[in-house]
Design an enzyme around this catalytic site. Structure first.
Site, PDB file in Angstrom:
ATOM      1  N   PHE A 135       5.463 -62.410   8.022  1.00  0.00           N
ATOM      2  CA  PHE A 135       5.643 -61.228   8.424  1.00  0.00           C
ATOM      3  C   PHE A 135       4.842 -61.855   9.548  1.00  0.00           C
ATOM      4  O   PHE A 135       3.485 -61.958   9.778  1.00  0.00           O
ATOM      5  CB  PHE A 135       5.330 -60.368   8.032  1.00  0.00           C
ATOM      6  CG  PHE A 135       5.819 -59.201   8.676  1.00  0.00           C
ATOM      7  CD1 PHE A 135       6.954 -58.984   8.435  1.00  0.00           C
ATOM      8  CD2 PHE A 135       4.804 -57.957   8.896  1.00  0.00           C
ATOM      9  CE1 PHE A 135       7.182 -57.524   9.977  1.00  0.00           C
ATOM     10  CE2 PHE A 135       5.154 -56.740  10.787  1.00  0.00           C
ATOM     11  CZ  PHE A 135       6.301 -56.842  10.229  1.00  0.00           C
ATOM     12  N   ASP A 205       0.830 -58.534   0.212  1.00  0.00           N
ATOM     13  CA  ASP A 205       1.305 -57.526   1.088  1.00  0.00           C
ATOM     14  C   ASP A 205       3.161 -57.515   0.435  1.00  0.00           C
ATOM     15  O   ASP A 205       3.435 -58.094   0.453  1.00  0.00           O
ATOM     16  CB  ASP A 205       1.980 -58.724   2.292  1.00  0.00           C
ATOM     17  CG  ASP A 205       2.041 -57.335   3.472  1.00  0.00           C
ATOM     18  OD1 ASP A 205       2.661 -56.502   2.956  1.00  0.00           O
ATOM     19  OD2 ASP A 205       2.089 -57.448   4.572  1.00  0.00           O
ATOM     20  N   TYR A 230       5.540 -46.715   4.779  1.00  0.00           N
ATOM     21  CA  TYR A 230       6.934 -45.780   5.080  1.00  0.00           C
ATOM     22  C   TYR A 230       8.014 -46.740   5.182  1.00  0.00           C
ATOM     23  O   TYR A 230       9.604 -45.885   5.404  1.00  0.00           O
ATOM     24  CB  TYR A 230       6.709 -46.068   6.822  1.00  0.00           C
ATOM     25  CG  TYR A 230       6.820 -46.898   7.608  1.00  0.00           C
ATOM     26  CD1 TYR A 230       7.462 -48.081   7.606  1.00  0.00           C
ATOM     27  CD2 TYR A 230       5.098 -47.290   7.662  1.00  0.00           C
ATOM     28  CE1 TYR A 230       6.854 -49.115   8.428  1.00  0.00           C
ATOM     29  CE2 TYR A 230       4.725 -48.374   8.807  1.00  0.00           C
ATOM     30  CZ  TYR A 230       5.938 -49.242   8.337  1.00  0.00           C
ATOM     31  OH  TYR A 230       5.820 -50.610   9.092  1.00  0.00           O
ATOM     32  N   LYS A 231       8.758 -47.751   4.453  1.00  0.00           N
ATOM     33  CA  LYS A 231       9.828 -48.543   4.162  1.00  0.00           C
ATOM     34  C   LYS A 231      10.295 -48.080   2.634  1.00  0.00           C
ATOM     35  O   LYS A 231      10.875 -46.706   1.857  1.00  0.00           O
ATOM     36  CB  LYS A 231       9.232 -49.366   3.773  1.00  0.00           C
ATOM     37  CG  LYS A 231       8.940 -50.249   4.519  1.00  0.00           C
ATOM     38  CD  LYS A 231       8.724 -51.702   4.513  1.00  0.00           C
ATOM     39  CE  LYS A 231       8.154 -52.521   6.266  1.00  0.00           C
ATOM     40  NZ  LYS A 231       7.477 -53.495   6.267  1.00  0.00           N
ATOM     41  N   ARG A 379      20.447 -57.892   7.838  1.00  0.00           N
ATOM     42  CA  ARG A 379      19.415 -57.217   7.160  1.00  0.00           C
ATOM     43  C   ARG A 379      19.805 -55.993   5.990  1.00  0.00           C
ATOM     44  O   ARG A 379      20.039 -55.364   7.434  1.00  0.00           O
ATOM     45  CB  ARG A 379      18.020 -57.070   7.270  1.00  0.00           C
ATOM     46  CG  ARG A 379      17.088 -57.377   6.287  1.00  0.00           C
ATOM     47  CD  ARG A 379      15.539 -57.111   6.388  1.00  0.00           C
ATOM     48  NE  ARG A 379      15.506 -56.562   7.489  1.00  0.00           N
ATOM     49  CZ  ARG A 379      13.675 -55.845   7.189  1.00  0.00           C
ATOM     50  NH1 ARG A 379      13.277 -56.254   7.048  1.00  0.00           N
ATOM     51  NH2 ARG A 379      13.975 -54.871   8.312  1.00  0.00           N
TER      52      ARG A 379
HETATM   53  C1  LIG Z   1       6.709 -53.773   7.980  1.00  0.00           C
HETATM   54  C2  LIG Z   1       5.567 -54.715   7.204  1.00  0.00           C
HETATM   55  C3  LIG Z   1       4.146 -55.339   8.282  1.00  0.00           C
HETATM   56  C4  LIG Z   1       3.870 -53.106   9.117  1.00  0.00           C
HETATM   57  O1  LIG Z   1       2.507 -53.515   8.968  1.00  0.00           O
HETATM   58  P1  LIG Z   1       1.885 -52.442  10.134  1.00  0.00           P
HETATM   59  O2  LIG Z   1       0.534 -52.037  10.027  1.00  0.00           O
HETATM   60  O3  LIG Z   1       2.759 -50.718   8.981  1.00  0.00           O
HETATM   61  O4  LIG Z   1       3.046 -52.378  11.105  1.00  0.00           O
HETATM   62  C5  LIG Z   1       3.266 -55.355   7.356  1.00  0.00           C
HETATM   63  N1  LIG Z   1       3.871 -56.662   6.419  1.00  0.00           N
HETATM   64  C6  LIG Z   1       5.002 -56.659   6.107  1.00  0.00           C
HETATM   65  C7  LIG Z   1       4.777 -57.922   5.338  1.00  0.00           C
HETATM   66  C8  LIG Z   1       5.853 -55.705   6.080  1.00  0.00           C
HETATM   67  O5  LIG Z   1       7.265 -56.146   6.212  1.00  0.00           O
END
Ligand SMILES: *Cc1c(COP(=O)(O)O)cnc(C)c1O
Length: 420
Positions: A135, A205, A230-231, A379
């Site tokens: 990511f 992560d 938030y996921k 997705r």
């Molecule tokens: C969604 C996501 C993020 C998002 O990070 P934010 O700081 O909340 O924008 C980080 N890492 C992964 C792997 C994600 O899927």
């Protein structure tokens, strides 16, 4: 759509799927979500849906606490303790101890704090290992965390080569447990074993894992982790993120963001920073009392549902989707980009298709909400708490419709907004 459902084999399959929904032990949770009628929402891996529980908790904290108790709420409603209190609840979903998790800031910010913590714990090691295609924020934050530090370097290795690349020069391995595009899931135990044999630390992560797959961070002796609220945790857009640090590393290093809320005694207002013990030193500024409220209610729902039941339903949902797509001749042009083995994937399913963007746009116009990840990935996220098996069926039938009718070729489906 209608035609297919009326074929005898399809009608029988649909009847079976409806029975699965009837017998689903998590069935009652769906009614606690305020989903838009007539839509199939398959993007809970990107933004979890709104539950009544979350909305009412937010409303309560807004009106009763902020509105009536005002500043006293920091004590009387324990806004001050919320990051640790919610962290302790979330810990149960992660296989962690209650005092190993804190909820604060964003995933990106928490990555920075823990990368710098790891580097402080391994001062003589040069390499941070990650994988290409991780990511973006993970890679960007590593770059920022080592900028100007000539002694450190970022090395990217493909998953096949990654384990062997961990050696005595490795300070930190930073991986996304469930890949955001492909849903491929790393083997935590295998990577932890190799890393510990070589004295390297690992930062996971868990943005696409928490609330979707079973985790056992302590048993794996995972060093560190971060993830989004938030996921699958359904905390609401921009909800606070979380940060995990195994007890063995507590108090051994500090957060690089020495804010007053991470101080041992913030209300002494002294001139010199002295980190709080345990996880509290990973706070920086004032906790987001309003944003924490719906997240806490949502985590309580997940705990009531039970991580084992959630993970089992996730595997069944994703498998049903993969099987229905595989059974459809119309959908033969979609290439599965997710591991076929349910033990090796998270809770979303991805397909590669050169016209993926237009196909997804046309599907969304049909009321089936997934998303597109450049350059060619469609997705589909399956949140076990509120996705029905029949939703999976409907999504596949609508996807067939979009492709069979060439609906996706309409010009309006080629236009891209700033968020995909
Ligand atoms: C969604 C996501 C993020 C998002 O990070 P934010 O700081 O909340 O924008 C980080 N890492 C992964 C792997 C994600 O899927």
């Amino acid at each position: 759509v209608q035609d297919i459902a009326q074929r005898p084999a399809a009608a029988a399959k649909l009847a079976t799927i409806r029975r699965w929904d009837q017998d689903d032990p998590l069935r009652a949770f769906r009614d606690r979500f305020e989903l838009p009628p007539g839509k199939v929402y398959l993007d809970g891996n990107s933004l979890g849906a709104l539950s009544t529980d979350a909305r009412e908790r937010l409303d309560h904290v807004t009106r009763a606490e902020w509105g009536q108790s005002l500043i006293e709420s920091w004590n009387t409603h324990d806004w001050f303790g919320a990051p640790e209190r919610i962290g302790a609840k979330l810990a149960r979903l992660l296989g962690a101890q209650p005092d190993e998790v804190i909820v604060c800031d964003t995933t990106s910010i928490n990555l920075f704090k823990l990368i710098r913590t790891a580097l402080a714990l391994r001062p003589d090691r040069a390499v941070i290992l990650s994988e290409p295609g991780n990511f973006p924020t993970d890679l960007y934050v590593i770059e920022g965390a080592i900028a100007g530090d000539g002694a450190r370097e970022l090395r990217l290795e493909t998953p096949e080569r990654l384990i062997d690349a961990i050696d005595s020069r490795t300070a930190l391995v930073l991986l996304t447990h469930v890949h955001y595009k492909t849903a491929a899931m790393h083997d935590v135990h295998a990577i932890m074993k190799r890393a510990h044999e070589h004295g390297a630390l690992v930062l996971w992560d868990l943005s696409h894992s928490a609330g979707a797959v079973e985790l056992d961070l302590d048993a794996a002796r995972a060093d560190m982790a971060v993830g989004c609220g938030y996921k699958y945790l359904n905390g609401g857009p921009g909800a606070p993120a979380f940060l995990y640090l195994h007890r063995m590393h507590h108090n051994a290093a500090s957060s690089p963001l020495c804010g007053w809320m991470g101080h041992a005694r913030p209300f002494d207002f002294t001139d010199h920073y002295e980190p709080a013990a345990g996880m509290r030193r990973y706070l920086c500024g004032t906790p987001s009392a309003l944003s924490l409220a719906p997240l806490e209610a949502s985590i309580e729902m997940l705990l009531a549902a039970g991580m084992q039941r959630l993970a089992a339903k996730s595997r069944t949902l994703t498998q049903l989707f993969i099987d229905l797509v595989a059974d459809s001749a119309t959908l033969a042009g979609l290439r599965l980009a997710t591991p076929a083995d349910p033990a090796r994937r998270g809770s979303h399913v991805s397909y590669a298709h050169a016209e993926g963007f237009a196909i997804m746009s046309a599907l969304i116009a049909q009321g089936v909400i997934g998303d597109f990840r450049a350059p060619d990935i469609l997705r589909f996220g399956f949140t076990p708490l509120y996705t029905r098996y029949e939703d999976v069926w409907t999504a596949v039938r609508k996807l067939e419709h979009v492709i069979a009718t060439d609906d996706w070729k309409r010009p309006e489906f080629a236009r891209r907004c700033s968020v995909t």
